[in-house]
Design an enzyme around this catalytic site. Sequence first.
Site, short mmCIF file in Angstrom:
data_model
loop_
_atom_site.label_atom_id
_atom_site.label_comp_id
_atom_site.label_asym_id
_atom_site.label_seq_id
_atom_site.Cartn_x
_atom_site.Cartn_y
_atom_site.Cartn_z
CB THR A 41 -0.88 0.04 1.26
OG1 THR A 41 -0.04 0.26 2.40
CG2 THR A 41 -1.68 -1.25 1.43
CB ILE A 65 -3.40 -10.10 4.77
CG1 ILE A 65 -4.07 -8.74 4.98
CG2 ILE A 65 -1.89 -10.03 4.97
CD1 ILE A 65 -4.11 -8.27 6.43
CB THR A 130 -2.03 -0.68 18.92
OG1 THR A 130 -1.92 0.63 19.47
CG2 THR A 130 -3.48 -0.91 18.53
CG ASP A 131 -0.45 1.91 23.55
OD1 ASP A 131 -0.83 2.23 22.40
OD2 ASP A 131 0.37 2.61 24.20
CD GLU A 132 -3.55 4.64 18.94
OE1 GLU A 132 -4.67 4.85 18.46
OE2 GLU A 132 -2.51 5.21 18.58
CE1 TYR A 155 -4.05 0.97 13.79
CE2 TYR A 155 -3.94 2.23 15.84
CZ TYR A 155 -3.42 1.25 15.00
OH TYR A 155 -2.30 0.54 15.38
CE LYS A 159 -3.50 -3.47 15.32
NZ LYS A 159 -2.66 -4.35 14.44
CG ASN A 184 2.73 6.30 20.24
OD1 ASN A 184 1.87 5.90 21.04
ND2 ASN A 184 2.44 7.16 19.29
CG ASN A 254 1.88 14.66 21.39
OD1 ASN A 254 2.45 13.60 21.62
ND2 ASN A 254 0.60 14.73 21.07
#
Length: 341
Positions: A41, A65, A130-132, A155, A159, A184, A254
């Site tokens: 992609t 996939i 992911t921790d998200e 997203y 996941k 991250n 950030n």
Amino acid sequence: MSFSPNVVMVTGGAGFIGSNFVRYVLANSDDMKVVNVDCLTYAGNLGNLTDIADDARYVFEKYDICNTDEIVAVCQKHNVDAIVHFAAESHVDRSITGPGEFVRTNVQGTLSMLQAARAAGDVRFLQVGTDEVYGSLGEEGLFTEETPLDPHSPYSASKAAADHLVSAFGTTYGLPVLTTRCSNNYGPYQFPEKMIPLMINNARHDKPLPVYGDGSNVRDWLYVEDHCSALWAVLTKGDTGRVYNIGGNSEKRNLAVVVAILRYLDKPDSLIQFVTDRPGHDFRYAIDASRVYQELGWQPSVSFEAGLAQTIQWYLDNQDWLDQVVSGAYKNYYESMYAGR
Ligand code: NAD
Ligand code: DAU
């Protein structure tokens, strides 16, 4: 009991973490074969793998996939005995503007990979999560493996759905599955839509650095090679059916990260531009990684300060790579996202 794969299939091996993982495995084993399955992609780039492309232990197979039968055939062709599943749509902002592709790749794609793993003979399956999926923290607290899933973006929702499917395939069909949930990552070959390479790329051109909201959001940063070593520890030493959190123990706001990048590049703070916040922006992620520390003997080896300096220097030394990825699909995306800000 430890597990020693002979042939590892890496999905998404032309992306950021996947390409670093392919390189890590080849560098840390003698005769392990690595089969990289990627449909390339906008985020997949064979230019991430030029240094190992001629290694006899490495094979690239261009497949989607979501095509289960083709994945089964690739598994059988190479006698794959472990799958490390990275392939995904990975950028939160893209999931906000176009969630459909995230459901296709992250949910349907993971289902397809699980079906392929079963059909190919109950291949050991590591889901790179992911921790998200845990949602957002306030100023205090840490995500543990027992924290309930509470995803907020398309997203992270996709996941989380994928993680549930992985768990269900372990419980229902006895597929030997493992799940990691990592914080991250940063380091070489990260596509410059993610915060750290985006800020480096903009700063080198003296363009504004778009900080969402007031820049107070917190992420726990892990150098990508440390993630790779943790994944290897989980694949080879982890207990199937188990979830493992992975984190850098390195929380930063950030704005502090952006300022550190400007300092390294000797650029003025006036490049910082506070822009409209990301919708549903998670405030803070922080990981309790004591399970991988205690059960698998893993810990991060690169401090954020050293890793960030190494990373910025890598982008400065590889400006051709940056120019090449920025000039493709990303360029249009960048212009549509940031035009007028
Ligand atoms: P990335 O976007 O850089 O790479 C994704 C790769 O998957 C690309 O090479 C792309 O071509 C490939 N791909 C996408 N759809 C595909 C499909 N249908 N078939 C085959 N290949 C396909 O992603 P990344 O940042 O390297 O993340 C890799 C994995 O790690 C993801 O599952 C992500 O959720 C997870 N993760 C990322 C981070 C992070 O900080 N980047 C942290 C924790 C977990
Ligand atoms: O926590 C793990 C996750 O980390 C992974 O699962 C994702 O695949 C990965 O993309 C990353 O998600 P984030 O949304 O945290 O990463 P991103 O680099 O997009 O943003 C990091 C922080 O910086 C976040 O708080 C949003 C902010 N940000 C981001 C961009 C792109 C900005 O302030 N400005 C920006 O231009």
